[in-house]
Structures are given as C-alpha cells and as structure tokens.
Enzyme design. Structure first.
Site, PDB file in Angstrom:
ATOM      1  N   GLY A 299       0.864  -1.288   0.076  1.00  0.00           N
ATOM      2  CA  GLY A 299      -0.003   0.042   0.058  1.00  0.00           C
ATOM      3  C   GLY A 299       0.614   1.296   0.139  1.00  0.00           C
TER       4      GLY A 299
ATOM      5  N   GLY B  99     -15.679  -5.928   7.398  1.00  0.00           N
ATOM      6  CA  GLY B  99     -16.524  -7.036   6.804  1.00  0.00           C
ATOM      7  C   GLY B  99     -16.941  -8.006   8.084  1.00  0.00           C
TER       8      GLY B  99
ATOM      9  N   SER C  31      34.084  24.025  39.990  1.00  0.00           N
ATOM     10  CA  SER C  31      33.143  24.502  39.339  1.00  0.00           C
ATOM     11  C   SER C  31      33.487  25.299  38.221  1.00  0.00           C
ATOM     12  CB  SER C  31      32.298  25.411  40.301  1.00  0.00           C
ATOM     13  OG  SER C  31      31.505  24.412  41.120  1.00  0.00           O
TER      14      SER C  31
ATOM     15  N   ARG D  87      -2.934   8.728   2.258  1.00  0.00           N
ATOM     16  CA  ARG D  87      -3.498   9.304   3.422  1.00  0.00           C
ATOM     17  C   ARG D  87      -2.323   9.935   4.650  1.00  0.00           C
ATOM     18  NH1 ARG D  87      -8.572   6.123   5.364  1.00  0.00           N
ATOM     19  NH2 ARG D  87      -7.656   4.478   4.337  1.00  0.00           N
TER      20      ARG D  87
HETATM   21  C1  UD1 Z   1      -9.461  -5.450   4.765  1.00  0.00           C
HETATM   22  C2  UD1 Z   1     -10.519  -6.791   4.432  1.00  0.00           C
HETATM   23  C3  UD1 Z   1     -11.470  -6.357   5.347  1.00  0.00           C
HETATM   24  C4  UD1 Z   1     -11.354  -6.079   6.828  1.00  0.00           C
HETATM   25  C5  UD1 Z   1     -10.277  -4.942   7.073  1.00  0.00           C
HETATM   26  C6  UD1 Z   1      -9.707  -4.795   8.386  1.00  0.00           C
HETATM   27  C7  UD1 Z   1     -10.069  -7.711   2.277  1.00  0.00           C
HETATM   28  C8  UD1 Z   1     -10.791  -7.745   1.067  1.00  0.00           C
HETATM   29  N1  UD1 Z   1     -10.816  -7.079   3.235  1.00  0.00           N
HETATM   30  O1  UD1 Z   1      -9.966  -4.504   4.051  1.00  0.00           O
HETATM   31  O2  UD1 Z   1     -12.633  -7.419   5.380  1.00  0.00           O
HETATM   32  O3  UD1 Z   1     -12.423  -5.513   7.756  1.00  0.00           O
HETATM   33  O4  UD1 Z   1      -9.184  -5.289   6.290  1.00  0.00           O
HETATM   34  O5  UD1 Z   1      -8.975  -3.689   8.343  1.00  0.00           O
HETATM   35  O6  UD1 Z   1      -9.066  -8.205   2.485  1.00  0.00           O
HETATM   36  N2  UD1 Z   1      -2.453  -4.602   0.256  1.00  0.00           N
HETATM   37  C9  UD1 Z   1      -1.380  -4.794  -0.624  1.00  0.00           C
HETATM   38  N3  UD1 Z   1      -1.927  -4.927  -1.889  1.00  0.00           N
HETATM   39  C10 UD1 Z   1      -3.044  -4.925  -2.269  1.00  0.00           C
HETATM   40  C11 UD1 Z   1      -4.031  -4.460  -1.521  1.00  0.00           C
HETATM   41  C12 UD1 Z   1      -3.621  -4.340  -0.128  1.00  0.00           C
HETATM   42  O7  UD1 Z   1      -0.315  -5.001  -0.451  1.00  0.00           O
HETATM   43  O8  UD1 Z   1      -3.249  -5.019  -3.688  1.00  0.00           O
HETATM   44  C13 UD1 Z   1      -2.050  -4.480   1.568  1.00  0.00           C
HETATM   45  C14 UD1 Z   1      -2.466  -3.058   2.187  1.00  0.00           C
HETATM   46  O9  UD1 Z   1      -1.277  -2.113   1.859  1.00  0.00           O
HETATM   47  C15 UD1 Z   1      -2.643  -3.288   3.615  1.00  0.00           C
HETATM   48  C16 UD1 Z   1      -3.488  -4.501   3.577  1.00  0.00           C
HETATM   49  O10 UD1 Z   1      -2.973  -5.178   2.087  1.00  0.00           O
HETATM   50  O11 UD1 Z   1      -1.572  -3.259   4.274  1.00  0.00           O
HETATM   51  C17 UD1 Z   1      -4.982  -4.445   3.757  1.00  0.00           C
HETATM   52  O12 UD1 Z   1      -5.380  -3.866   2.486  1.00  0.00           O
HETATM   53  P1  UD1 Z   1      -6.619  -2.870   2.634  1.00  0.00           P
HETATM   54  O13 UD1 Z   1      -6.943  -2.133   1.248  1.00  0.00           O
HETATM   55  O14 UD1 Z   1      -6.304  -1.640   3.544  1.00  0.00           O
HETATM   56  O15 UD1 Z   1      -7.880  -3.625   3.069  1.00  0.00           O
HETATM   57  P2  UD1 Z   1      -9.029  -3.089   3.751  1.00  0.00           P
HETATM   58  O16 UD1 Z   1      -9.895  -2.334   2.807  1.00  0.00           O
HETATM   59  O17 UD1 Z   1      -8.744  -2.414   4.795  1.00  0.00           O
END
Ligand code: UD1
Ligand code: CA
Length: 453
Positions: free
Chosen positions: A14, A144, A391, A18
């Site tokens: 990621g 989720g 001192s 933000r």
């Molecule tokens: C995910 C879960 C969700 C859960 C939530 C908790 C999925 C589909 N959903 O959603 O059910 O409630 O976490 O926080 O898993 N990342 C990658 N490559 C990618 C996509 C993501 O490395 O292509 C990494 C991101 O950098 C991050 C982590 O995976 O560290 C989670 O991804 P993120 O997109 O934040 O998932 P959520 O939408 O939070």
C-alpha cells in the site's frame, strides 16, 4: 510452541497516501521502530523465521526494516495493486516452497500480538484449513462481518453487501488470516475479481473453502491487535496503545512509575525490577536501566546505560554512549555523551561530559565542561579516580587528569594533570584595598557631567 513449519506473508504494498508523506507508510515509527518491523517482531515472537514480504514503492527500505528483525526474508514486488488476494499471490514462489502454516498479516497493522498469531496457528494444528482473525470493534461500521454457523465461519460479508440483519453482527474481520499451507495456493487461485471494486479479495477464500467442504473458523482477538494505520492520527493512536501496553508490562515486571502515562518508552527499552521512574521521562532507542536506579522527572535518554542504584535527573540528558556505573549520580541540566561515568562518581549540576572517562568517586563541579570538539575532530578527556574538578572549569581535550588530582574552580585545563596534583588554570586574583570607593566616586561624577550637558 509448535514444530509445524510456517511462512508469514506480510502485505505492505500500500502507498499510504493518507499519511501525506514521502516515506512509505509502513516505515513510520511507533516507539522508534518502523510499523512493519513491529509486525515482524510479533511474527518472530511466534517462532516464525520465514517471511515473504510483499512490497510496492520504497521496497528496499521496507525490506531493510523487516530484516532488522528477521533475516530469512524473501521480497516480492506487487507493482499493480489488485487486492489483498492478489497481493498474497505475489508471494506465490515462497508459498510454493511448502509450509504447514501460512500466516497472512498486514504491514500496516503493528499492534498484532504474538499470542494472536499463536492462537491462529493452534487452530490450523487442530485441523482447520482457514482461520480468520476476528474482533468486536465498538463500532462495526466499515468492516467485513463474520457470518458463522455452528461454530464454522461460512462467509465474510463486506459492509456494502450486507443485509440489515447481517449489519447487526458485531463480530468483524480484522483482515489477518492463517491458511493450511497444503491447500493455500489452490484456494487463492480460485479467487476472482468479480465484485464492485474489481479487486481480488482475500476474504473470498472463506466461501471458496466452505464450498470445498474445508474447515473454516474465526477466532476472536482483542480489537487493539488489528488497529490499522492509514493516517497520522491513527499512527498516534497506535503509539498510545503501544505505550500503554509497555507501561503495564514494565510495572508488572517490577518497575515503579508514579505517573506511567507521562513516561514514553522506545521499542527496546530495558528497565530492571526495582528501578524507579518519576514522571515525564522520554526514552529514545537503546537505553537500559539497572535495578535500584532512580530516574527523576523530566529526563531524556537515548543509547544510554544506567547502572544499578544510579541516581539521574531531574532534567538530565543522556545521549548515545553514555554509560553510568553503579551508584553514580548525574544531576540537573547535565548532558552526557559517549562517556563512562565511574562507580559512585558525581556530576551533579549544569555540566557537559562528552567523549570522556570519569573515574570512580570523582566529583565534577557545577558548570564544568569537557571541550571535546575543535570544530573538526572529537577528543578524549580522561578523569581519574577520586578526582575533584572545581566548578566552572573547562577541560580542553585531549587531556587527562590523574587519580586524586584537584582542579581549581574556573580553570581552563589544557595540559595533563598528574595524579595527586593541584592545577590552577586561571589568572591569580588581585585585591586593591579601598579601590571600590574611588571607582564609585569617579563613575558618579561622570554621570552628573553627562546630565549637565
Ligand atoms: C481488509 C479486509 C476487510 C477487513 C479489513 C480490516 C479484504 C478484501 N478486506 O480491508 O474485510 O475488515 O481489512 O482492516 O481483505 N495490500 C497490498 N496490495 C494490495 C491490496 C492491499 O499490499 O493489492 C495491503 C495494504 O497495503 C494493507 C493490507 O494489504 O496493508 C490491507 O489492505 P486494505 O486495502 O487496507 O484492506 P481493507 O480495505 O482495510
Ligand atoms: Ca486497511
């Protein structure tokens, strides 16, 4: 601990837009250690030695942060970010090496505890094929929902797809998972991107595994374990949780703190039982404090070692290489850097000790300083045992003061002082009887003349 082999996949591709930062999100620090290194530490604590790291931009730095904790790391670039399942599959080669257990954790979820990972792996050992780490947040919105039936997890329903009844479920997906290694790839390969976001969701593995009659369960872990960092506000919140845990651990291990909420530890701070920490103390990395030491309020430490029964502060600053022996005393407005302070030595007030060795039982007077730097190089000051430094003296390094020597107040010492010697390094005092009376008269007359002008 289990003898089952395990690979942990850390997802860290990621960008963390933000955070509004040029630094990759997972390299921001909590307690002086990058977020992703905290994750690696928890993984290491669970006895897992193999890590597959999935990275995007800034991958080299992220790798270095993980390697500072665990050496057996394979790195997998995920250039296109097509979802959490796609990210796990970027580590396909590593998973294919064959492991009993596969853990999937997020690089931006630094407060995951070893116990949670152990608990998930224990379920795999009990025969589960997929284990989801669930939690009960105060407000479930956005997560989720975990849908269970007879103790089995049958689906994870994302908020936007959930019915009103499902939205009432308080048990949510923390995002982290454990998979049986044998079947992991086959299950992951069946995940499609047939959803509103056109993403490959790791969460889909739950329904796929169920359809194949595999065993899928959810475990409940505490909400602070799955705090994800997306903004600097969340970074500060996670720091607060980390500090709260650390303070509690310290106190339970025998450290006294009057106002624990005002003491800030680094990730590697070591404090022995029966040390006392007064309020408002800040630890940078690399500090250890031995038993019986008392640290007074408003002190700031980094890379320093404090011996047993030493007495430090208030308002002391210890910089890297400060090494205070047992029963030594470093008082208010004293800075010590790259210096050993001997057993029972006293540096009580307003002093700078840098690049120095202070012998046992030496006494450094108020305002004395080592002049360690000439603008180009640093030089050593050696102060022997039982030396007295008057001192406001300046010790111009390189210089050495022998055992039991005595340096008169206000001296500028530029030459070595042998043992047992007395050294003066200042102009001799002159006294002119009655001369103050004359001076006053002269100055008063000058002032009067000015007024008359
Ligand atoms: C995910 C879960 C969700 C859960 C939530 C908790 C999925 C589909 N959903 O959603 O059910 O409630 O976490 O926080 O898993 N990342 C990658 N490559 C990618 C996509 C993501 O490395 O292509 C990494 C991101 O950098 C991050 C982590 O995976 O560290 C989670 O991804 P993120 O997109 O934040 O998932 P959520 O939408 O939070
Ligand atoms: Ca997230």
């Amino acid at each position: 601990m289990t003898s089952r082999s395990c690979l942990t996949v850390i997802l860290a591709a990621g960008e963390g837009t933000r955070m509004k930062s040029s630094l990759p999100k997972v390299l921001h620090n909590i307690a002086g250690l990058p977020i992703v290194a905290h994750v690696a530490k928890a993984v290491h604590g669970a006895g897992v030695r193999d890590i597959a790291l999935v990275v995007g931009k800034g991958g080299d730095q992220v790798e270095a942060a993980v390697r500072s904790i665990v050496s057996n790391v394979t790195v997998h670039g995920q250039t296109e970010r097509l979802g959490t399942a796609h990210a796990v599959l970027a580590a396909r080669e590593s998973i294919a090496r064959g492991y009993d257990d596969i853990l999937v954790v997020f690089g931006d979820t630094p407060l995951i505890e070893t116990a949670a990972l152990d608990q998930a792996r224990a379920k795999l050992a009990d025969g589960a094929d997929v284990v989801v780490m669930g939690f009960r947040p105060a407000v479930p919105n956005g997560y989720g929902r975990l849908i269970e039936q007879d103790g089995r997890l049958i689906a994870i329903r994302e908020e936007k797809d959930a019915s009103e009844a499902e939205k009432k479920i308080g048990f949510c997906n923390g995002g982290l998972m454990a998979l049986r290694g044998q079947s992991a790839l086959a299950l992951l390969d069946k995940i499609t991107n047939d959803n509103a976001n056109s993403e490959f969701y790791l969460t889909d593995v739950v329904e796929i595994a169920n359809a194949e009659g595999k065993s899928v369960v959810a475990i409940e872990i505490s909400p602070d374990n799955v705090i994800g960092i997306n903004t600097r506000v969340e970074l500060a919140e996670a720091e607060a949780v980390w500090q709260t845990r650390k303070r509690r651990d310290m106190m339970l291990a025998g450290v006294t703190m009057q106002a624990p909420e005002t003491v800030f530890f680094a990730h590697d701070t070591l404090v022995e039982a029966d040390a006392i920490l007064e309020p408002n103390i800040i630890f940078g990395p690399g500090v250890s404090i031995a038993s019986g030491a008392v640290i007074h309020a408003f002190s700031y430490f980094e890379g320093a070692k404090i011996g047993a029964n030493a007495n430090v502060g208030p308002f002391a600053r210890l910089r890297p290489g400060a090494d205070l022996a047992a029963k030594s005393k470093v008082g208010n407005f004293v800075e010590v850097k790259n210096a050993k302070v001997g057993v029972g030595a006293k540096v009580n007030h307003l002093t700078y000790i840098g690049d120095a060795i202070v012998g046992p039982a030496a006494n450094i007077g108020a305002g004395a300083i080592t002049c360690n730097y000439d603008g180009y190089n640093k030089h050593l000051t050696e102060i022997g045992a039982n030396v007295f430094i008057g001192s406001n003296s300046s010790l111009v390094a390189p210089v050495s003061i022998g055992d039991n020597a005595y340096v008169a107040s206000g001296s500028v010492i530029t030459a070595n002082v042998p043992a047992d010697a007395l050294a003066f390094g200042r102009a001799r005092q002159e006294v002119k009887e009655g001369r103050a009376v004359q001076l006053r008269a002269r100055y008063a007359a000058q002032k009067l003349a000015k007024k008359a002008d």
